[in-house]
Design an enzyme around this catalytic site. Structure first.
Site, PDB file in Angstrom:
ATOM      1  N   CYS A  46       0.814  -1.226   0.000  1.00 17.19           N
ATOM      2  CA  CYS A  46       0.000   0.000   0.000  1.00 17.19           C
ATOM      3  C   CYS A  46       0.840   1.265   0.000  1.00 17.19           C
ATOM      4  CB  CYS A  46      -0.954  -0.019   1.189  1.00 17.19           C
ATOM      5  SG  CYS A  46      -2.043  -1.444   1.111  1.00 17.19           S
ATOM      6  N   HIS A  51      -3.650   6.967   2.124  1.00 18.14           N
ATOM      7  CA  HIS A  51      -3.966   5.634   1.609  1.00 18.14           C
ATOM      8  C   HIS A  51      -5.348   5.250   2.140  1.00 18.14           C
ATOM      9  CE1 HIS A  51      -3.920   1.495   0.619  1.00 18.14           C
ATOM     10  NE2 HIS A  51      -3.790   1.085   1.868  1.00 18.14           N
ATOM     11  N   ASN A  70     -10.072  -0.524  -0.908  1.00 16.18           N
ATOM     12  CA  ASN A  70      -8.612  -0.433  -0.845  1.00 16.18           C
ATOM     13  C   ASN A  70      -8.023  -0.996  -2.142  1.00 16.18           C
ATOM     14  OD1 ASN A  70      -5.896  -0.659  -0.293  1.00 16.18           O
ATOM     15  ND2 ASN A  70      -6.148  -1.609   1.722  1.00 16.18           N
TER      16      ASN A  70
END
Ligand code: UT7
Length: 334
Positions: free
Chosen positions: A116, A256, A286
């Site tokens: 990520c 994020h 995500n």
């Protein structure tokens, strides 16, 4: 004249059309819309359903959008970096496939694997080639087809992830815009909290790795959550404090998009209200390396030259980091 910096001068993105909603998940696993929304902030995610298409397809489409917007000849691109944990295959690098697909025949290309935090790490790496004077046009892409490594029978992970890609163009700037500061970290001691055990040289694919479901992403939610809250907030605060920025100086926090609660904690720590936070987790979930550039793509039209953005991420590895960017152009035109 200010020092030579790497400025973002264009943004592109690609999202597959198919959507998986919380209602869809209610029919697939023992979950419900209320749990997913209150624990994560997600309502739906995009899924690249076509089994013949992979991460490079989304990344190339994002890059094509950027090139078209700027009317750029792909032959001008000198370097393509793709951040991903879902490459089309182990090798060649997805970036090589993307460069070939978009016609960036003069570019060299490679992938970065930092989960990520991948986009932030790729951004920082790409910026060095601009700052050193080696290159004038670097394409940095974050792209992940998370649906290819998600176990859709595991309710603890399947509701979290989506597919997507987005990219930025880095060019030299001497007027005080661009990547002003960044900080990157990693700590491999908790690698097994968020990983994919199978398929690599430790556990090459076999009937056993398939049976054990090691070809799927594995996440221990709680330890990752705790580390993410601290890691992302700490590193974002460090950048802000080191550069003597206050909440008032910051136009947007670009976090994020893993969990709304992690984002909320980071914003509070930095002293910025949620009205100054780019949030699209509700729509995309995500998307790993794509979350931050997807935010930039969604908000590009309202960004103005001189806006201060703080980018921050935490992910598998563990990896985490933050960057301060002074935006270099108005709206959608560079
Ligand atoms: O992007 C890379 C980094 N990743 C992250 O930052 C993710 C970090 N972790 C998280 O965001 C959160 O830990 C999750 C969203 C993954 C989970 O939320 P949580 O509040 O930490 O839940 P939990 O894991 O403590 O689970 C609480 C309960 C459990 O049930 P019991 O044991 O209390 O009966 C889970 O089995 O919620 C249950 N649960 C679910 N219930 C309904 C877990 N997933 C689901 C689900 N639907 N989808």
């Amino acid at each position: 004249m200010q020092s030579l910096r790497a400025a973002i001068t264009a943004v592109g993105h690609y999202l597959p059309e198919d959507r998986l909603t919380n209602a869809d998940f209610e029919k697939m696993v023992d979950t419900n819309d209320e749990w997913i929304r209150t624990r994560t902030g997600i309502r739906e995610r995009r899924i690249l359903k076509d089994p013949t298409k992979a991460t490079s397809f989304m990344a190339a489409n994002a890059a094509k959008e950027l090139l078209a917007k700027r009317k750029l000849d792909p032959k001008e691109i000198e370097l393509v970096i793709v951040a991903t944990v879902t490459p089309d295959m182990f090798f060649p690098a997805t970036a090589c496939l993307v460069a070939a697909e978009i016609g960036a025949t003069n570019a060299w290309a490679y992938d970065i694997s930092a989960a990520c935090s991948g986009f932030l790490f790729a951004l920082s790496t790409g910026a060095r080639f601009i700052e050193s004077g080696k290159h004038k046009k670097v394409l940095v892409i974050g792209a992940d087809k998370m649906s290819s490594i998600v176990d859709y029978t595991d309710r603890t992970t399947c509701v979290l992830f989506g597919d997507g890609a987005a990219c930025v163009l880095l060019e030299p700037d001497t007027q005080g815009y661009g990547l002003m500061d960044s900080e990157e970290h990693s700590d491999g001691s908790q690698w097994n909290s968020l990983c994919m055990l199978g398929g690599g040289s430790l556990n090459p694919p076999s009937a056993v790795t398939i049976e054990k479901k090691w070809h799927f992403l594995h996440q221990e939610g709680q330890p990752v959550f705790k580390a993410a809250v601290k890691g992302m907030a700490d590193v974002a605060a460090a950048i802000v404090e080191r550069n003597q920025l206050t909440g008032d100086d910051i136009r947007y926090l670009v976090p994020h998009q893993a969990n709304l609660r992690i984002i909320d904690a980071t914003a509070r720590r930095m002293g910025v209200g949620m009205d100054k936070v780019m949030l699209n987790i509700e729509r995309y979930g995500n998307t790993t390396a794509a979350t931050i550039p997807l935010c930039l793509a969604d908000w590009e039209a309202e960004l103005r030259k001189g806006d201060n953005l703080i980018l921050a991420a935490f992910g598998g590895g563990f990896t985490w980091g933050a960057a301060w960017i002074r935006w270099a152009y108005d709206g959608t035109g560079a």
